[in-house]
Enzyme design. Structure first.
Site, short mmCIF file in Angstrom:
data_model
loop_
_atom_site.label_atom_id
_atom_site.label_comp_id
_atom_site.label_asym_id
_atom_site.label_seq_id
_atom_site.Cartn_x
_atom_site.Cartn_y
_atom_site.Cartn_z
N ASP A 92 0.86 -1.18 0.00
CA ASP A 92 0.00 0.00 0.00
C ASP A 92 0.90 1.23 0.00
O ASP A 92 1.99 1.21 0.57
CB ASP A 92 -0.89 -0.03 1.24
CG ASP A 92 -1.94 1.07 1.25
OD1 ASP A 92 -1.97 1.87 0.30
OD2 ASP A 92 -2.72 1.12 2.21
N SER A 93 0.45 2.30 -0.62
CA SER A 93 1.28 3.50 -0.76
C SER A 93 1.48 4.25 0.55
O SER A 93 2.33 5.14 0.64
CB SER A 93 0.65 4.45 -1.77
OG SER A 93 -0.55 5.00 -1.23
N GLY A 94 0.70 3.91 1.57
CA GLY A 94 0.78 4.64 2.83
C GLY A 94 -0.23 5.76 2.94
O GLY A 94 -0.34 6.40 3.98
N GLY A 95 -0.99 5.98 1.86
CA GLY A 95 -1.97 7.06 1.87
C GLY A 95 -2.98 6.93 2.99
O GLY A 95 -3.26 7.90 3.70
N PHE A 96 -3.52 5.74 3.18
CA PHE A 96 -4.53 5.55 4.22
C PHE A 96 -3.96 5.85 5.60
O PHE A 96 -4.61 6.48 6.43
CB PHE A 96 -5.08 4.11 4.18
CG PHE A 96 -6.13 3.84 5.22
CD1 PHE A 96 -7.44 4.23 5.00
CD2 PHE A 96 -5.80 3.22 6.41
CE1 PHE A 96 -8.41 4.00 5.97
CE2 PHE A 96 -6.77 2.99 7.38
CZ PHE A 96 -8.08 3.37 7.16
N ASP A 146 -3.05 8.21 -2.78
CA ASP A 146 -4.39 8.77 -2.92
C ASP A 146 -4.83 9.34 -1.58
O ASP A 146 -4.18 9.13 -0.56
CB ASP A 146 -5.39 7.70 -3.39
CG ASP A 146 -5.52 6.56 -2.39
OD1 ASP A 146 -4.61 6.38 -1.56
OD2 ASP A 146 -6.53 5.84 -2.43
N GLN A 194 -11.35 6.16 -6.28
CA GLN A 194 -11.95 6.78 -5.10
C GLN A 194 -13.30 7.42 -5.50
O GLN A 194 -13.81 7.14 -6.57
CB GLN A 194 -10.99 7.80 -4.49
CG GLN A 194 -9.79 7.19 -3.79
CD GLN A 194 -10.13 6.52 -2.46
OE1 GLN A 194 -11.27 6.57 -1.98
NE2 GLN A 194 -9.14 5.89 -1.86
N GLY A 221 -11.24 3.38 -0.43
CA GLY A 221 -12.20 4.27 0.21
C GLY A 221 -13.52 3.63 0.55
O GLY A 221 -14.53 4.32 0.71
N ASP A 271 -7.82 -7.67 0.93
CA ASP A 271 -6.97 -7.75 2.12
C ASP A 271 -7.71 -7.13 3.28
O ASP A 271 -8.62 -6.31 3.08
CB ASP A 271 -5.65 -7.00 1.90
CG ASP A 271 -5.83 -5.49 2.05
OD1 ASP A 271 -5.43 -4.94 3.09
OD2 ASP A 271 -6.41 -4.86 1.14
N HIS A 340 -5.28 -19.78 12.54
CA HIS A 340 -6.59 -20.34 12.20
C HIS A 340 -7.38 -19.40 11.29
O HIS A 340 -7.90 -19.81 10.25
CB HIS A 340 -7.42 -20.62 13.46
CG HIS A 340 -8.87 -20.80 13.15
ND1 HIS A 340 -9.40 -22.00 12.73
CD2 HIS A 340 -9.90 -19.90 13.10
CE1 HIS A 340 -10.69 -21.84 12.46
NE2 HIS A 340 -11.01 -20.58 12.68
#
Length: 376
Positions: A92-96, A146, A194, A221, A271, A340
């Protein structure tokens, strides 16, 4: 990266395919365990491969950039060599993560300024440098920078946010095309759709993303506070536009029911931290429903965790013993539950694939959604 469709369900938009990367083949639909800082919490790489049967895992640009840092990753020869995972990795780009630091970040046209959650130091993520960072990490699939607006954003904020995200996307795409992999294998770049819960914004974004012609596309998003029905509606809107011959990645989703509903609507990759995070807190997802392992009802239940479960731990340990570990706050409890849950999620998408190929996905899925979400 190459994507080949193998089968389509006749009663829905579900599909089965193969993604081929330089680190291996991924059978879709697929669930990707989250390894934020280069490790899936409480799980060894050998368990990921042998028990859980993961085909691809995630890393996170924000966290890896801050610690251990890009210099260390480059000296190691990339994340694959650093953590010992030989199969594909998506970052992930780290945007979130940056945008979740609402009090410690500022958005500008050039990028996102933020303070580290570790030491308060100041940093800037731009559409260009997150591509460069992911080149250094060496992920097989890189994500665009984003802005992820909250699920309850009003229309004007969502519109302004999307406009910035699309400008950033073009810059990130240009940077990706003008740079090369550092470690001798191919990397690919997924743009992100988005637009919050607004149909016209989602359509605009999906059209822009489709026109780039990337190897795959992501839907971001969602599952950020909006009603579940809206999430499913937006997936349908977007997948009407995103090209059929490219994999579709739904980011950060979700429960077993969310996974199955997304697959029915044409999603290939998913994911979520839920299987490991909830597992560490005593929640187990099973083929017959959800178990809270802290409940007293399991105290003298000496039957296996799940007699026909997907992982060896399901048959090796009893429900009573696992409850005892949780009540005693033993670290082993979190490890068993994480293994599990991840094995169950991988089993679930594997079964979905089998039923898509077999031609009876819709009937199976409708039954499973009810079954896996009931409380035991």
């Amino acid at each position: 990266m190459d994507f080949r469709l193998e089968a389509k369900d006749s009663s829905s938009n579900a599909r089965a395919g193969l993604i081929t990367t330089d680190h291996g083949v991924i059978e879709t639909p697929i669930f990707m365990p989250v390894g934020t800082v280069g490790s899936v919490k409480a799980v060894h790489m050998r368990e990921l491969e042998n028990e859980i049967k993961a085909q691809i895992i995630l890393g996170n640009t924000y966290h890896l950039y801050l610690r251990p840092g890009i210099d260390i990753l480059e000296k190691a020869g990339g994340l694959h060599k650093f953590n010992g995972w030989k199969k594909p990795i998506l970052t992930d780009s780290g945007g979130f993560q940056v945008f979740s630091l609402a009090a410690n970040r500022k958005l500008k046209e050039e990028g996102a300024y933020f303070r580290s959650h570790i030491d308060g130091s100041k940093h800037l993520f731009t559409p260009e440098n997150v591509v460069d960072i992911q080149r250094s990490i060496g992920s097989d699939i890189m994500m665009a920078l984003d802005e992820c607006p909250p699920g309850d954003s009003d229309y004007q904020y969502a519109k302004k946010s999307l406009a910035l995200t699309l400008r950033w996307l073009q810059r990130g795409w240009d940077r990706f095309k003008s740079t090369e992999s550092k470690y001798g294998y191919d990397q690919t770049f997924f743009p992100i759709v988005q637009g919050c819960v607004y149909k016209d914004l989602r359509m605009e974004s999906a059209k822009f993303v489709s026109d780039l012609g990337a190897d795959g596309n992501a839907i971001g998003g969602l599952a950020v506070g909006e009603p579940t029905e809206k999430m499913y509606e937006m997936i349908e809107v977007v997948n009407e536009i995103l090209p059929e011959n490219k994999p579709r990645y739904l980011m950060g989703v979700g429960t077993p029911a969310n996974i199955l509903e997304a697959i029915e609507r044409g999603v290939d990759m998913m994911d979520c931290v839920m299987p490991t995070r909830n597992g560490r807190n005593g929640m187990l997802f099973t083929k017959n429903g959800i178990m809270n392992m802290r409940n007293k009802k399991w105290a003298d239940d000496f039957s296996p965790i799940e007699s026909d479960g997907a992982a060896e731990v399901d048959r090796l340990y009893s429900r009573a013993y696992l409850r005892h570990l949780f009540i005693s706050q033993e670290i082993l409890a979190m490890q068993i539950a994480s293994i599990h849950n991840l094995a169950f999620y991988l089993w679930l998408v594997g079964e979905a694939r089998r039923h898509i190929i077999g031609g009876d996905f819709k009937q199976w899925k409708d039954e499973m959604v009810v079954r896996v979400m009931q409380r035991l």
